[in-house]
Design a protein around this motif. Structure first.
Motif, PDB file in Angstrom:
ATOM      1  N   MET A 204       3.187  99.569 129.592  1.00 31.59           N
ATOM      2  CA  MET A 204       4.639  99.578 129.469  1.00 31.59           C
ATOM      3  C   MET A 204       5.120  98.151 129.230  1.00 31.59           C
ATOM      4  SD  MET A 204       7.434 100.921 132.248  1.00 31.59           S
ATOM      5  CE  MET A 204       7.243  99.627 133.459  1.00 31.59           C
ATOM      6  N   LYS A 205       5.955  98.004 128.200  1.00 38.13           N
ATOM      7  CA  LYS A 205       6.484  96.675 127.872  1.00 38.13           C
ATOM      8  C   LYS A 205       7.932  96.587 128.351  1.00 38.13           C
ATOM      9  CE  LYS A 205       5.614  96.877 123.427  1.00 38.13           C
ATOM     10  NZ  LYS A 205       4.878  97.962 122.847  1.00 38.13           N
ATOM     11  N   TYR A 206       8.202  95.532 129.113  1.00 39.60           N
ATOM     12  CA  TYR A 206       9.556  95.330 129.611  1.00 39.60           C
ATOM     13  C   TYR A 206       9.714  93.871 130.020  1.00 39.60           C
ATOM     14  CZ  TYR A 206       7.403  95.405 134.218  1.00 39.60           C
ATOM     15  OH  TYR A 206       6.612  95.126 135.306  1.00 39.60           O
ATOM     16  N   SER A 207      10.958  93.478 130.234  1.00 38.95           N
ATOM     17  CA  SER A 207      11.208  92.146 130.778  1.00 38.95           C
ATOM     18  C   SER A 207      12.246  92.277 131.879  1.00 38.95           C
ATOM     19  CB  SER A 207      11.683  91.189 129.686  1.00 38.95           C
ATOM     20  OG  SER A 207      12.952  91.591 129.221  1.00 38.95           O
ATOM     21  N   ILE A 208      12.178  91.360 132.825  1.00 42.68           N
ATOM     22  CA  ILE A 208      13.107  91.361 133.948  1.00 42.68           C
ATOM     23  C   ILE A 208      13.707  89.971 134.067  1.00 42.68           C
ATOM     24  CG2 ILE A 208      13.310  91.523 136.463  1.00 42.68           C
ATOM     25  CD1 ILE A 208      11.059  93.544 136.432  1.00 42.68           C
ATOM     26  N   GLU A 209      15.024  89.916 134.132  1.00 43.82           N
ATOM     27  CA  GLU A 209      15.727  88.649 134.391  1.00 43.82           C
ATOM     28  C   GLU A 209      16.434  88.804 135.717  1.00 43.82           C
ATOM     29  OE1 GLU A 209      18.460  87.096 131.448  1.00 43.82           O
ATOM     30  OE2 GLU A 209      17.252  88.064 129.882  1.00 43.82           O
ATOM     31  N   LYS A 210      16.058  87.992 136.683  1.00 42.01           N
ATOM     32  CA  LYS A 210      16.715  88.072 137.994  1.00 42.01           C
ATOM     33  C   LYS A 210      17.782  87.001 138.081  1.00 42.01           C
ATOM     34  CE  LYS A 210      13.092  90.329 140.482  1.00 42.01           C
ATOM     35  NZ  LYS A 210      12.240  90.408 141.635  1.00 42.01           N
ATOM     36  N   GLU A 211      18.986  87.456 138.357  1.00 48.44           N
ATOM     37  CA  GLU A 211      20.116  86.561 138.573  1.00 48.44           C
ATOM     38  C   GLU A 211      20.518  86.674 140.040  1.00 48.44           C
ATOM     39  OE1 GLU A 211      21.114  84.574 136.209  1.00 48.44           O
ATOM     40  OE2 GLU A 211      19.970  85.475 134.580  1.00 48.44           O
ATOM     41  N   GLU A 212      21.504  85.889 140.436  1.00 50.75           N
ATOM     42  CA  GLU A 212      21.898  85.903 141.846  1.00 50.75           C
ATOM     43  C   GLU A 212      22.438  87.265 142.291  1.00 50.75           C
ATOM     44  OE1 GLU A 212      25.019  83.745 144.894  1.00 50.75           O
ATOM     45  OE2 GLU A 212      24.722  82.866 142.923  1.00 50.75           O
TER      46      GLU A 212
ATOM     47  N   SER B 238       9.994 102.188 122.552  1.00 47.30           N
ATOM     48  CA  SER B 238      10.855 103.039 121.732  1.00 47.30           C
ATOM     49  C   SER B 238      11.099 104.391 122.399  1.00 47.30           C
ATOM     50  CB  SER B 238      10.247 103.247 120.351  1.00 47.30           C
ATOM     51  OG  SER B 238       8.989 103.867 120.470  1.00 47.30           O
ATOM     52  N   LYS B 239      10.215 104.762 123.347  1.00 46.66           N
ATOM     53  CA  LYS B 239      10.374 106.048 124.035  1.00 46.66           C
ATOM     54  C   LYS B 239      10.357 105.852 125.543  1.00 46.66           C
ATOM     55  CE  LYS B 239       8.124 108.820 120.484  1.00 46.66           C
ATOM     56  NZ  LYS B 239       6.986 109.684 120.174  1.00 46.66           N
ATOM     57  N   LEU B 240      11.289 106.528 126.195  1.00 47.67           N
ATOM     58  CA  LEU B 240      11.292 106.605 127.657  1.00 47.67           C
ATOM     59  C   LEU B 240      10.903 108.042 127.972  1.00 47.67           C
ATOM     60  CD1 LEU B 240      11.788 105.655 130.523  1.00 47.67           C
ATOM     61  CD2 LEU B 240      14.234 105.880 130.154  1.00 47.67           C
ATOM     62  N   ASP B 241       9.577 108.263 128.079  1.00 52.96           N
ATOM     63  CA  ASP B 241       9.069 109.619 128.267  1.00 52.96           C
ATOM     64  C   ASP B 241       8.014 109.644 129.371  1.00 52.96           C
ATOM     65  OD1 ASP B 241       6.897 108.401 127.083  1.00 52.96           O
ATOM     66  OD2 ASP B 241       7.017 109.517 125.213  1.00 52.96           O
ATOM     67  N   THR B 242       7.207 110.695 129.412  1.00 50.35           N
ATOM     68  CA  THR B 242       6.234 110.879 130.501  1.00 50.35           C
ATOM     69  C   THR B 242       5.215 109.748 130.602  1.00 50.35           C
ATOM     70  OG1 THR B 242       4.943 112.288 129.015  1.00 50.35           O
ATOM     71  CG2 THR B 242       6.366 113.395 130.594  1.00 50.35           C
ATOM     72  N   THR B 243       4.959 109.045 129.513  1.00 47.78           N
ATOM     73  CA  THR B 243       3.981 107.948 129.579  1.00 47.78           C
ATOM     74  C   THR B 243       4.583 106.684 130.194  1.00 47.78           C
ATOM     75  OG1 THR B 243       4.512 107.262 127.318  1.00 47.78           O
ATOM     76  CG2 THR B 243       2.658 108.766 127.584  1.00 47.78           C
ATOM     77  N   VAL B 244       5.895 106.529 130.121  1.00 48.65           N
ATOM     78  CA  VAL B 244       6.562 105.302 130.568  1.00 48.65           C
ATOM     79  C   VAL B 244       7.356 105.498 131.866  1.00 48.65           C
ATOM     80  CG1 VAL B 244       8.294 103.579 129.881  1.00 48.65           C
ATOM     81  CG2 VAL B 244       6.699 104.466 128.183  1.00 48.65           C
TER      82      VAL B 244
ATOM     83  N   TYR C  99      14.337 107.246 122.018  1.00 46.76           N
ATOM     84  CA  TYR C  99      14.103 108.626 122.438  1.00 46.76           C
ATOM     85  C   TYR C  99      13.836 108.662 123.938  1.00 46.76           C
ATOM     86  CZ  TYR C  99      11.538 112.932 123.294  1.00 46.76           C
ATOM     87  OH  TYR C  99      11.128 114.131 123.813  1.00 46.76           O
ATOM     88  N   THR C 100      14.372 109.678 124.600  1.00 47.18           N
ATOM     89  CA  THR C 100      14.017 109.935 125.996  1.00 47.18           C
ATOM     90  C   THR C 100      13.894 111.430 126.198  1.00 47.18           C
ATOM     91  OG1 THR C 100      14.504 109.404 128.293  1.00 47.18           O
ATOM     92  CG2 THR C 100      16.373 110.024 126.924  1.00 47.18           C
ATOM     93  N   ASP C 101      13.185 111.804 127.258  1.00 49.85           N
ATOM     94  CA  ASP C 101      13.058 113.224 127.603  1.00 49.85           C
ATOM     95  C   ASP C 101      13.439 113.404 129.068  1.00 49.85           C
ATOM     96  OD1 ASP C 101      10.923 112.257 129.066  1.00 49.85           O
ATOM     97  OD2 ASP C 101       9.380 113.266 127.878  1.00 49.85           O
ATOM     98  N   SER C 102      13.142 114.565 129.629  1.00 47.15           N
ATOM     99  CA  SER C 102      13.565 114.845 131.009  1.00 47.15           C
ATOM    100  C   SER C 102      12.926 113.893 132.013  1.00 47.15           C
ATOM    101  CB  SER C 102      13.252 116.296 131.372  1.00 47.15           C
ATOM    102  OG  SER C 102      11.869 116.541 131.241  1.00 47.15           O
ATOM    103  N   SER C 103      11.706 113.447 131.763  1.00 51.85           N
ATOM    104  CA  SER C 103      11.091 112.506 132.705  1.00 51.85           C
ATOM    105  C   SER C 103      11.774 111.139 132.623  1.00 51.85           C
ATOM    106  CB  SER C 103       9.580 112.384 132.471  1.00 51.85           C
ATOM    107  OG  SER C 103       9.328 111.891 131.182  1.00 51.85           O
ATOM    108  N   GLY C 104      12.251 110.774 131.456  1.00 47.48           N
ATOM    109  CA  GLY C 104      13.018 109.540 131.302  1.00 47.48           C
ATOM    110  C   GLY C 104      14.344 109.626 132.034  1.00 47.48           C
ATOM    111  N   LEU C 105      15.013 110.788 131.894  1.00 47.74           N
ATOM    112  CA  LEU C 105      16.272 111.002 132.619  1.00 47.74           C
ATOM    113  C   LEU C 105      16.034 110.978 134.125  1.00 47.74           C
ATOM    114  CD1 LEU C 105      18.094 113.787 130.566  1.00 47.74           C
ATOM    115  CD2 LEU C 105      18.516 111.321 130.560  1.00 47.74           C
TER     116      LEU C 105
END
Length: 130
Positions: free
Chosen positions: A1-9, A19-25, A53-59
């Protein structure tokens, strides 16, 4: 899974670079939400600009984020949704439950407003009990 996080105060910006928020992610996203929350972050912005794209697991992952950040008086905001994702959220009637804003900048402003309101409410409560 590719993502980035920026932490602010006052918040954390979570950008999902998939590109997809599905069962694999989705399980990885849920787990990151739990970790970020456990580390003390109260407010989270989920930037979905890359997600087409997203599916029910993404939701489901989105709803988990909404619940865990909301439980502690924080805010969970979705930003930069594309038409397909927005349509699915609307069909599921989750647009009435979720905080959705067009841009990350507007989400940041909303978090600062939420924090100010929370501080004012705490001061008012203290004044009433004094």
């Amino acid at each position: 899974m590719k993502y980035s996080i920026e932490k602010e105060e006052k918040y954390c910006l979570f950008v999902l670079n998939e590109s997809k928020l599905d069962t694999t992610v989705a399980p990885g996203v849920k787990s990151e939400f739990l970790t970020i929350n456990a580390e003390g972050t109260k407010n989270l912005i989920l930037d979905l600009s890359e997600v087409k794209y997203t599916d029910s697991s993404g939701l489901s992952a989105i709803l988990v984020g909404n619940r865990i950040f909301g439980e502690n008086g924080g805010v969970f905001i979705l930003a930069n949704l594309n038409d397909h994702v927005m349509k699915l959220i609307t069909i599921s009637q989750l647009d009435k439950v979720l905080n959705i804003l067009p841009t990350v900048e507007e989400a940041v402003d909303a978090i600062f407003m939420h924090e100010i309101e929370k501080d004012l409410n705490e001061e008012a409560d203290e004044d009433q009990h004094a």
